[in-house]
Every structure is written in structure tokens, then in C-alpha cells.
Design an enzyme around this catalytic site. Structure first.
Site, PDB file in Angstrom:
ATOM      1  N   HIS A  23      -0.626  33.526  54.891  1.00 30.64           N
ATOM      2  CA  HIS A  23      -0.505  33.993  56.266  1.00 30.64           C
ATOM      3  C   HIS A  23       0.797  33.445  56.861  1.00 30.64           C
ATOM      4  O   HIS A  23       1.370  32.492  56.352  1.00 30.64           O
ATOM      5  CB  HIS A  23      -1.634  33.520  57.206  1.00 30.64           C
ATOM      6  CG  HIS A  23      -2.930  34.237  57.023  1.00 30.64           C
ATOM      7  ND1 HIS A  23      -4.073  33.607  56.607  1.00 30.64           N
ATOM      8  CD2 HIS A  23      -3.274  35.509  57.229  1.00 30.64           C
ATOM      9  CE1 HIS A  23      -5.059  34.473  56.572  1.00 30.64           C
ATOM     10  NE2 HIS A  23      -4.606  35.643  56.939  1.00 30.64           N
ATOM     11  N   HIS A  79      -8.800  46.918  57.680  1.00 34.62           N
ATOM     12  CA  HIS A  79      -8.184  45.845  58.489  1.00 34.62           C
ATOM     13  C   HIS A  79      -6.677  45.909  58.259  1.00 34.62           C
ATOM     14  O   HIS A  79      -6.234  46.068  57.120  1.00 34.62           O
ATOM     15  CB  HIS A  79      -8.789  44.529  57.996  1.00 34.62           C
ATOM     16  CG  HIS A  79      -8.202  43.259  58.488  1.00 34.62           C
ATOM     17  ND1 HIS A  79      -7.754  43.064  59.769  1.00 34.62           N
ATOM     18  CD2 HIS A  79      -8.036  42.058  57.847  1.00 34.62           C
ATOM     19  CE1 HIS A  79      -7.326  41.814  59.886  1.00 34.62           C
ATOM     20  NE2 HIS A  79      -7.475  41.190  58.746  1.00 34.62           N
ATOM     21  N   GLU A  81      -4.263  43.652  58.665  1.00 36.80           N
ATOM     22  CA  GLU A  81      -3.464  42.488  58.297  1.00 36.80           C
ATOM     23  C   GLU A  81      -2.780  42.777  56.945  1.00 36.80           C
ATOM     24  O   GLU A  81      -3.393  43.333  56.022  1.00 36.80           O
ATOM     25  CB  GLU A  81      -4.333  41.224  58.223  1.00 36.80           C
ATOM     26  CG  GLU A  81      -3.478  39.980  58.303  1.00 36.80           C
ATOM     27  CD  GLU A  81      -4.235  38.695  58.635  1.00 36.80           C
ATOM     28  OE1 GLU A  81      -5.473  38.697  58.651  1.00 36.80           O
ATOM     29  OE2 GLU A  81      -3.544  37.680  58.873  1.00 36.80           O
ATOM     30  N   ASP A  83      -2.011  41.438  54.198  1.00 39.03           N
ATOM     31  CA  ASP A  83      -2.507  41.108  52.857  1.00 39.03           C
ATOM     32  C   ASP A  83      -3.432  42.199  52.317  1.00 39.03           C
ATOM     33  O   ASP A  83      -3.654  42.273  51.114  1.00 39.03           O
ATOM     34  CB  ASP A  83      -3.197  39.736  52.820  1.00 39.03           C
ATOM     35  CG  ASP A  83      -4.229  39.530  53.892  1.00 39.03           C
ATOM     36  OD1 ASP A  83      -4.000  39.943  55.048  1.00 39.03           O
ATOM     37  OD2 ASP A  83      -5.286  38.939  53.594  1.00 39.03           O
ATOM     38  N   HIS A 145     -12.128  39.321  61.365  1.00 36.63           N
ATOM     39  CA  HIS A 145     -11.642  38.384  62.355  1.00 36.63           C
ATOM     40  C   HIS A 145     -10.537  38.972  63.233  1.00 36.63           C
ATOM     41  O   HIS A 145      -9.958  38.242  64.047  1.00 36.63           O
ATOM     42  CB  HIS A 145     -11.125  37.104  61.658  1.00 36.63           C
ATOM     43  CG  HIS A 145      -9.915  37.334  60.795  1.00 36.63           C
ATOM     44  ND1 HIS A 145      -8.782  36.581  60.924  1.00 36.63           N
ATOM     45  CD2 HIS A 145      -9.633  38.236  59.856  1.00 36.63           C
ATOM     46  CE1 HIS A 145      -7.874  36.987  60.054  1.00 36.63           C
ATOM     47  NE2 HIS A 145      -8.374  37.987  59.404  1.00 36.63           N
ATOM     48  N   ASP A 164     -12.480  40.798  55.008  1.00 44.73           N
ATOM     49  CA  ASP A 164     -12.301  39.344  54.966  1.00 44.73           C
ATOM     50  C   ASP A 164     -13.620  38.559  54.975  1.00 44.73           C
ATOM     51  O   ASP A 164     -13.668  37.425  54.474  1.00 44.73           O
ATOM     52  CB  ASP A 164     -11.459  38.887  56.167  1.00 44.73           C
ATOM     53  CG  ASP A 164      -9.965  39.082  55.941  1.00 44.73           C
ATOM     54  OD1 ASP A 164      -9.503  38.871  54.818  1.00 44.73           O
ATOM     55  OD2 ASP A 164      -9.270  39.452  56.906  1.00 44.73           O
ATOM     56  N   HIS A 225     -11.142  38.994  49.401  1.00 46.10           N
ATOM     57  CA  HIS A 225     -10.529  37.842  48.720  1.00 46.10           C
ATOM     58  C   HIS A 225     -11.594  37.159  47.856  1.00 46.10           C
ATOM     59  O   HIS A 225     -12.736  36.982  48.299  1.00 46.10           O
ATOM     60  CB  HIS A 225     -10.037  36.785  49.715  1.00 46.10           C
ATOM     61  CG  HIS A 225      -8.948  37.258  50.628  1.00 46.10           C
ATOM     62  ND1 HIS A 225      -7.670  37.511  50.212  1.00 46.10           N
ATOM     63  CD2 HIS A 225      -8.960  37.497  51.957  1.00 46.10           C
ATOM     64  CE1 HIS A 225      -6.930  37.888  51.243  1.00 46.10           C
ATOM     65  NE2 HIS A 225      -7.690  37.894  52.319  1.00 46.10           N
TER      66      HIS A 225
END
Ligand code: FEO
Length: 395
Positions: A23, A79, A81, A83, A145, A164, A225
Site C-alpha cells: 500500500h 473494489h 484499490e 492491488d 474497507h 479484501d 489475498h
């Protein structure tokens, strides 16, 4: 290589053995991580989530082991984000007509990140998309999140893909929970929860209640993950319920920084006093410790005791990230205290106390200050202070 998880469902993610900081804010990941992506072959072909952009080529090769990427009908992007979304541009170049399924909040976060005119289809909780014999069912999970976070469930195989949630930063040679070392798995799952989900614990509790009320058969929980929960998959859901309740152990964590060992000697003596009263504790030198590991230790314990000598009318800088994390975590059911040595004005302890109060932690005993190096009487006072704090841990 691509791994078939169930008939027609493949893991096509990437294992990142080498990463140690993750991150933008450099979360420590001592055991690496994986970026999980799932490929579903039914009458329609679906990809659920992608991988971090630097790994796009490996990801697309993995898809090619199973299908021609041009045949992909749906890309579910749970999501935004990077990653998980970072390989969307590379993938969608190969299947430009694919429908990109996102949550309602995703309808703004994805264009905000990528500024592309992809074929978005926002969905809300309960929406379904038929893909042949099976359906995809969507559950929005705002702030688990990010505001756009979403879970996707595959009927027939009973696979929940919660992005996540329920993940671990844990690179392994194997894809399933029953094939890895359980202690390592839970160390990483707990660190992940403590550092990423603690501030959203109330939402975790409610979302799990909502999920369980749907009575969906769950054969696997496949997060974005780490390993996939195949053996007793709901074990991690039960653990999340426990962690979200934030019932800490009756132990203490002492975190300090020190210039010429005076505050360090105080820290050790306070720890001895706690131990004399039967309270297990761990003492950490902030400047020599990993902040994310400290968050995990603090998450587990009832009492946080934070110390610094006074430095430039404040505290030593290595404590700043620790105090920021304490503030951001919005810990519940904990108590706190502060201590430190000083030579002139001695504002450090009050500074720590104020920051702990701002973080919502009750200060259970007035901060302990010692001028210059602690002598025998001062160290006895530190041990007595530890013994006094023990009562707050038990109550
Ligand atoms: Fe794994 Fe919120 O990204």
C-alpha cells in the site's frame, strides 16, 4: 499456474513472494502476499477481480492457460484499490466489450481511478447475474474497507469471493487453508484484521449477520489475498466475529522510545510491576519495532502503556506513527497510561496522555514522570506504578 478450485472455477492470481511493504502507507507484509483473481467458465466467462498493475503480464498469461481473454464476458471488480484493479486496463484491452460489474460506489471510484469509458454495470445488494447454470449474487460491503467494496457469491459451487475481507498477506505455494501452517495463517489473518479492519469492526459484525441471514451455502471463501478457506470455511467468519467484538486479553503492551535509556529503564520496571501482579506484558522499543506488528500486539491487549522522554517539548518522533495508528484504529475496550523521563520542562507525558484521550482511550492512572535517570527509589515507583495498573487490566 492456474489452479482449478472447483469445476469450472480457477485461481488466476499472482503470488508476490518478494514484497515486504504494501500500500502507499507501507504496511509491513513479512510473508509477502498474493493478489487473487478468479476465472469462472460457465455459458459466460467471468473474471472476478484482477491483480496489481506491475503483475499484469503474468496475470494475463495465467488467464490464457484456461481461456482466450477475448472470450471474457464479465469482469467483476469488487473494489477499486489498485492491488485488485491495477490490471483492468491491460485486461480490458483484450476484451473491450466485457461488462465491468461494480458496486454503486464503484460506479464513481473506478472512473475516478482510470478515466476510461468501460462498459460499467453497477449492482446493489441482492442483484443477480445469470452466467449459465449458475448465477453471481452481489452483496455491497461499504467500508469493508473502502466505500466501494463488494462481495460476489457464485451459486452452484457455493463460493464467496469477499475481496479484501477474510484475507491474509501470506504468499504460499498452496492455495488452500488446509495445506498451509495454521499458526502462520492465523498470525497473518489477525495482523490483517488488526491493521486493516479494526476501525470498521461494527460494520464487520453487521455485515456478517447480514451474510449469515442469507443462508447461502458456503463451500469456500475465496478472498483477494492469501489462501482460500476450503476446510471449515466459516472458521474465519467466526474469528472475525470474535475479533470485531474487540474483547482484548488481560495483558499489557508497553511501547516506549528513549534517548539515553532512562525511559527504557522505566518501561522495564513498569513491566516488572505488572508481572508481579500477574499481568503478562510485552515491552517494545518503538524505534526498533515494526509499527504494524505493534498494532497487532496492541489489538490483542487490554492495556496500552506509552512512554517517551521529553524531546523538544514533545515526544521522540518514532512514537508519532504509533500514536497515529492508535488514533486511527478507534480501539474499543482498552485503557491506557503514559510515562517518561525528562530533564527540563517535561511536557512529553502530557502530550502522550492527550493523544491517547483524543483516540478515545481512558487514562487509568496519572502519567508517571521521572527527572533525569531513574534511581533506585524511582524504579521502585515504576514497579509500584505497574502494580497499580494491573488492577485496571483486571477490571
Ligand atoms: Fe487489497 Fe483494499 O486492497
Amino acid at each position: 499456474m492456474a489452479t482449478e478450485l472447483a469445476k469450472g472455477v480457477y485461481w488466476v492470481g499472482v503470488t508476490d513472494w518478494g514484497i515486504r511493504r504494501f500500500h502507499g502507507y507501507e504496511l509491513s507484509v513479512h510473508r509477502g502476499t498474493t493478489y487473487n483473481s478468479y476465472l469462472i467458465r460457465d455459458e459466460k466467462t467471468v473474471v472476478v477481480d484482477t491483480v496489481w498493475g506491475p503483475h499484469s503480464a503474468e496475470f494475463i498469461e495465467r488467464i490464457r492457460e484456461v481461456v482466450d481473454p477475448a472470450s471474457i464476458d464479465y469482469v467483476v471488480a469488487n473494489h477499486a484499490e489498485p492491488d485488485h484493479s491495477g490490471s483492468l486496463p491491460a485486461l480490458l484491452k483484450l476484451c473491450p466489450k466485457a461488462t465491468v460489474v461494480v458496486s454503486r460506489a464503484g460506479a464513481t471510484s473506478f472512473p475516478g481511478h482510470y478515466h476510461e469509458k468501460w462498459n460499467f454495470r453497477p449492482v446493489k445488494t441482492g442483484d443477480r447475474i445469470g452466467i449459465g447454470a449458475n448465477e453471481l449474487v452481489f452483496v455491497e460491503a461499504p467500508l469493508l474497507h473502502w466505500p466501494d467494496s463488494m462481495f460476489t457469491y457464485l451459486t452452484g459451487q457455493g463460493i464467496l469471493m469477499p475481496n479484501d475481507a477474510f484475507g491474509q498477506h501470506y504468499a504460499t505455494a498452496y492455495r488452500f487453508n488446509d495445506l498451509v501452517v495454521e499458526q502462520e495463517l492465523y498470525e497473518e489473518a489477525l495482523k490483517y484484521y488488526a491493521n486493516i479492519l479494526t476501525p470498521f469492526s461494527d460494520r464487520v459484525t453487521k455485515k456478517i449477520e447480514e451474510l449469515l441471514a442469507l443462508n447461502l451455502p458456503v463451500n469456500m471463501i475465496a478472498p483477494s489475498h492469501g489462501v482460500i478457506w476450503r476446510k471449515d470455511p466459516l472458521q474465519i467468519v467466526k474469528k472475525y466475529q470474535e475479533w470485531a467484538a474487540q474483547k482484548p486479553e488481560p495483558t499489557a503492551v508497553i511501547v516506549y522510545d528513549t534517548m539515553w535509556n532512562a525511559t527504557e529503564r522505566m518501561a522495564k520496571a513498569i513491566g516488572e510491576g505488572l508481572a508481579e501482579s500477574g499481568i503478562g506484558n510485552k515491552v517494545f522499543h518503538a524505534a526498533a519495532s515494526d509499527t504494524n506488528d505493534l498494532v497487532t500486539e496492541m489489538f490483542k491487549s487490554k492495556l496500552l502503556v506509552i512512554g517517551s522522554c521529553t524531546h523538544n517539548s514533545g515526544v521522540l518522533p518514532s512514537l508519532t506513527p504509533v500514536l497515529e495508528e492508535i488514533h486511527g484504529m478507534k480501539f474499543k475496550n482498552k485503557v491506557a497510561a503514559a510515562f517518561g523521563s525528562y530533564g527540563w520542562s517535561g511536557e512529553g507525558v502530557a502530550r502522550i496522555e492527550n493523544q491517547l484521550k483524543e483516540a478515545g482511550l481512558p487514562i487509568v492512572k496519572e502519567g508517571l514522570k521521572v527527572k533525569w535517570q531513574p534511581g533506585d527509589a524511582d524504579l521502585a515507583q515504576c514497579r509500584a506504578y505497574g502494580r497499580d495498573l494491573a488492577g485496571a487490566v483486571r477490571s
